[in-house]
Design a protein around this motif. Structure first.
Motif, PDB file in Angstrom:
ATOM      1  N   VAL A  20       0.703  -1.192  -0.030  1.00 52.49           N
ATOM      2  CA  VAL A  20       0.047  -0.016  -0.021  1.00 52.49           C
ATOM      3  C   VAL A  20       0.891   1.236   0.045  1.00 52.49           C
ATOM      4  CG1 VAL A  20      -1.597   1.306   1.258  1.00 52.49           C
ATOM      5  CG2 VAL A  20      -1.913  -1.130   1.255  1.00 52.49           C
ATOM      6  N   PHE A  21       0.714   2.006  -0.869  1.00 55.10           N
ATOM      7  CA  PHE A  21       1.611   3.304  -1.231  1.00 55.10           C
ATOM      8  C   PHE A  21       0.895   4.174  -0.228  1.00 55.10           C
ATOM      9  CE2 PHE A  21       2.618   1.675  -5.232  1.00 55.10           C
ATOM     10  CZ  PHE A  21       4.240   1.383  -5.105  1.00 55.10           C
ATOM     11  N   PHE A  22       1.677   5.423   0.085  1.00 51.44           N
ATOM     12  CA  PHE A  22       1.197   6.352   1.118  1.00 51.44           C
ATOM     13  C   PHE A  22       0.154   7.071   0.181  1.00 51.44           C
ATOM     14  CE2 PHE A  22       1.569  10.792   2.260  1.00 51.44           C
ATOM     15  CZ  PHE A  22       1.598  10.582   4.003  1.00 51.44           C
ATOM     16  N   GLY A  23      -0.982   7.460   1.069  1.00 50.18           N
ATOM     17  CA  GLY A  23      -2.161   8.106   0.638  1.00 50.18           C
ATOM     18  C   GLY A  23      -2.942   6.924   0.124  1.00 50.18           C
ATOM     19  N   GLU A  24      -2.863   5.821  -0.324  1.00 44.33           N
ATOM     20  CA  GLU A  24      -3.510   4.757  -0.691  1.00 44.33           C
ATOM     21  C   GLU A  24      -4.692   4.197   0.413  1.00 44.33           C
ATOM     22  OE1 GLU A  24      -1.993   2.632  -4.620  1.00 44.33           O
ATOM     23  OE2 GLU A  24      -1.070   1.809  -2.620  1.00 44.33           O
ATOM     24  N   GLU A  25      -5.552   3.785   0.091  1.00 47.81           N
ATOM     25  CA  GLU A  25      -6.678   3.202   0.993  1.00 47.81           C
ATOM     26  C   GLU A  25      -6.018   1.764   1.489  1.00 47.81           C
ATOM     27  OE1 GLU A  25      -9.778   4.092   2.226  1.00 47.81           O
ATOM     28  OE2 GLU A  25      -9.505   5.862   1.471  1.00 47.81           O
ATOM     29  N   LEU A  26      -6.188   1.715   2.767  1.00 49.00           N
ATOM     30  CA  LEU A  26      -5.781   0.084   3.182  1.00 49.00           C
ATOM     31  C   LEU A  26      -6.793  -0.930   2.679  1.00 49.00           C
ATOM     32  CD1 LEU A  26      -4.675   0.952   6.886  1.00 49.00           C
ATOM     33  CD2 LEU A  26      -3.129   0.418   5.068  1.00 49.00           C
ATOM     34  N   PRO A  27      -6.495  -1.966   2.215  1.00 46.35           N
ATOM     35  CA  PRO A  27      -7.488  -3.115   1.996  1.00 46.35           C
ATOM     36  C   PRO A  27      -8.353  -3.333   3.023  1.00 46.35           C
ATOM     37  CG  PRO A  27      -5.221  -4.033   2.264  1.00 46.35           C
ATOM     38  CD  PRO A  27      -5.041  -2.683   2.644  1.00 46.35           C
ATOM     39  N   LEU A  28      -9.446  -3.907   2.994  1.00 40.50           N
ATOM     40  CA  LEU A  28     -10.391  -4.305   4.010  1.00 40.50           C
ATOM     41  C   LEU A  28      -9.782  -5.094   4.990  1.00 40.50           C
ATOM     42  CD1 LEU A  28     -13.801  -4.047   2.067  1.00 40.50           C
ATOM     43  CD2 LEU A  28     -12.913  -2.552   3.825  1.00 40.50           C
ATOM     44  N   GLN A  29      -9.001  -6.317   4.380  1.00 40.30           N
ATOM     45  CA  GLN A  29      -8.720  -7.274   5.172  1.00 40.30           C
ATOM     46  C   GLN A  29      -7.574  -6.784   6.332  1.00 40.30           C
ATOM     47  OE1 GLN A  29      -5.949  -9.534   2.844  1.00 40.30           O
ATOM     48  NE2 GLN A  29      -5.887 -11.532   4.148  1.00 40.30           N
ATOM     49  N   PHE A  30      -6.870  -5.590   6.162  1.00 38.60           N
ATOM     50  CA  PHE A  30      -6.160  -5.034   7.266  1.00 38.60           C
ATOM     51  C   PHE A  30      -7.094  -4.742   8.349  1.00 38.60           C
ATOM     52  CE2 PHE A  30      -5.405  -1.257   9.471  1.00 38.60           C
ATOM     53  CZ  PHE A  30      -4.005  -1.526   9.949  1.00 38.60           C
ATOM     54  N   PHE A  31      -8.364  -4.406   8.310  1.00 39.78           N
ATOM     55  CA  PHE A  31      -9.109  -4.127   9.536  1.00 39.78           C
ATOM     56  C   PHE A  31      -9.621  -5.337  10.260  1.00 39.78           C
ATOM     57  CE2 PHE A  31      -9.258  -0.527   6.547  1.00 39.78           C
ATOM     58  CZ  PHE A  31      -9.001   0.420   7.520  1.00 39.78           C
ATOM     59  N   ASN A  32      -9.626  -6.557   9.362  1.00 37.45           N
ATOM     60  CA  ASN A  32     -10.015  -7.681   9.920  1.00 37.45           C
ATOM     61  C   ASN A  32      -9.200  -8.114  11.062  1.00 37.45           C
ATOM     62  OD1 ASN A  32     -12.320  -7.946   8.197  1.00 37.45           O
ATOM     63  ND2 ASN A  32     -11.253  -9.145   6.734  1.00 37.45           N
ATOM     64  N   TYR A  33      -7.891  -7.747  11.082  1.00 36.83           N
ATOM     65  CA  TYR A  33      -6.877  -8.323  11.772  1.00 36.83           C
ATOM     66  C   TYR A  33      -6.735  -7.380  13.089  1.00 36.83           C
ATOM     67  CZ  TYR A  33      -6.207 -11.914   8.334  1.00 36.83           C
ATOM     68  OH  TYR A  33      -6.282 -12.818   7.441  1.00 36.83           O
ATOM     69  N   LEU A  34      -7.179  -6.165  12.896  1.00 38.66           N
ATOM     70  CA  LEU A  34      -6.886  -5.268  14.325  1.00 38.66           C
ATOM     71  C   LEU A  34      -7.429  -6.065  15.682  1.00 38.66           C
ATOM     72  CD1 LEU A  34      -8.057  -1.795  12.870  1.00 38.66           C
ATOM     73  CD2 LEU A  34      -5.621  -2.853  13.246  1.00 38.66           C
ATOM     74  N   THR A  35      -8.237  -6.913  15.510  1.00 39.08           N
ATOM     75  CA  THR A  35      -8.783  -7.523  16.727  1.00 39.08           C
ATOM     76  C   THR A  35      -7.798  -8.410  17.175  1.00 39.08           C
ATOM     77  OG1 THR A  35      -9.977  -9.021  15.482  1.00 39.08           O
ATOM     78  CG2 THR A  35     -11.368  -7.064  16.100  1.00 39.08           C
ATOM     79  N   ASP A  36      -6.738  -8.936  16.651  1.00 35.27           N
ATOM     80  CA  ASP A  36      -5.822  -9.909  17.019  1.00 35.27           C
ATOM     81  C   ASP A  36      -4.658  -9.278  18.062  1.00 35.27           C
ATOM     82  OD1 ASP A  36      -6.684 -11.664  15.413  1.00 35.27           O
ATOM     83  OD2 ASP A  36      -5.475 -11.561  13.900  1.00 35.27           O
ATOM     84  N   PHE A  37      -4.451  -7.763  17.977  1.00 39.48           N
ATOM     85  CA  PHE A  37      -3.668  -7.262  18.937  1.00 39.48           C
ATOM     86  C   PHE A  37      -4.007  -7.452  20.300  1.00 39.48           C
ATOM     87  CE2 PHE A  37      -2.549  -5.454  14.686  1.00 39.48           C
ATOM     88  CZ  PHE A  37      -1.099  -5.301  14.883  1.00 39.48           C
ATOM     89  N   PRO A  38      -4.949  -7.224  20.654  1.00 40.38           N
ATOM     90  CA  PRO A  38      -5.247  -7.372  22.066  1.00 40.38           C
ATOM     91  C   PRO A  38      -5.174  -8.717  22.649  1.00 40.38           C
ATOM     92  CG  PRO A  38      -7.134  -5.975  21.369  1.00 40.38           C
ATOM     93  CD  PRO A  38      -6.133  -6.510  20.103  1.00 40.38           C
TER      94      PRO A  38
END
Length: 130
Positions: A20-38
């Motif tokens: 993902v280049f600077f300024g581009e939208e993140l893929p939806l898949q990125f948001f699926n993994y945010l719950t893994d961090f906690p």
């Protein structure tokens, strides 16, 4: 390096790396993994400046008791602070050497060698087919 923009021979679209280049939208898949961090038991951060959001804040998304390992050329983000977490560990140098040290310490050298040999074989096969 020649200044020519690579194009797909099939669809004629511009070929770009799988990043993902600077300024581009993140893929939806990125948001699926945010719950893994906690839920993480360990966070390994490597090869980054930790300057661009949202990635810059991800090192702080794990619980305070979770060990964080930075394998990087430079101290960055929360690892550069004097009050970094007690369970943080830092391995400075080039990332490839750092990974090799980690792999050796964990006794995973044979597994990594097998993975690398498989990846090399796939690349050679793909290049031959083209």
């Amino acid at each position: 390096m020649s200044g020519v923009i690579p194009k797909c021979p099939t669809c004629k679209g511009i070929v770009k790396p799988d990043i993902v280049f600077f300024g581009e939208e993140l893929p939806l898949q990125f948001f699926n993994y945010l719950t893994d961090f906690p839920l993480a038991d360990l966070l390994i951060v490597m090869g980054t400046s930790l300057k661009v959001e949202p990635f810059a804040s991800l090192a702080g998304a794990v619980r305070g008791s979770v060990p964080r390992l930075l394998i990087n050329r430079d101290l960055v983000g929360p690892f550069a602070l004097r009050n970094r977490r007690q369970c943080d560990a830092v391995l400075l140098g080039d990332v490839v050497s750092g990974i090799q040290i980690l792999v050796d310490a964990l006794g995973w050298t044979q597994e990594l060698d097998a993975l690398m040999a498989g990846a090399t074989k796939k690349t050679e096969t793909k290049t031959t087919e083209e």
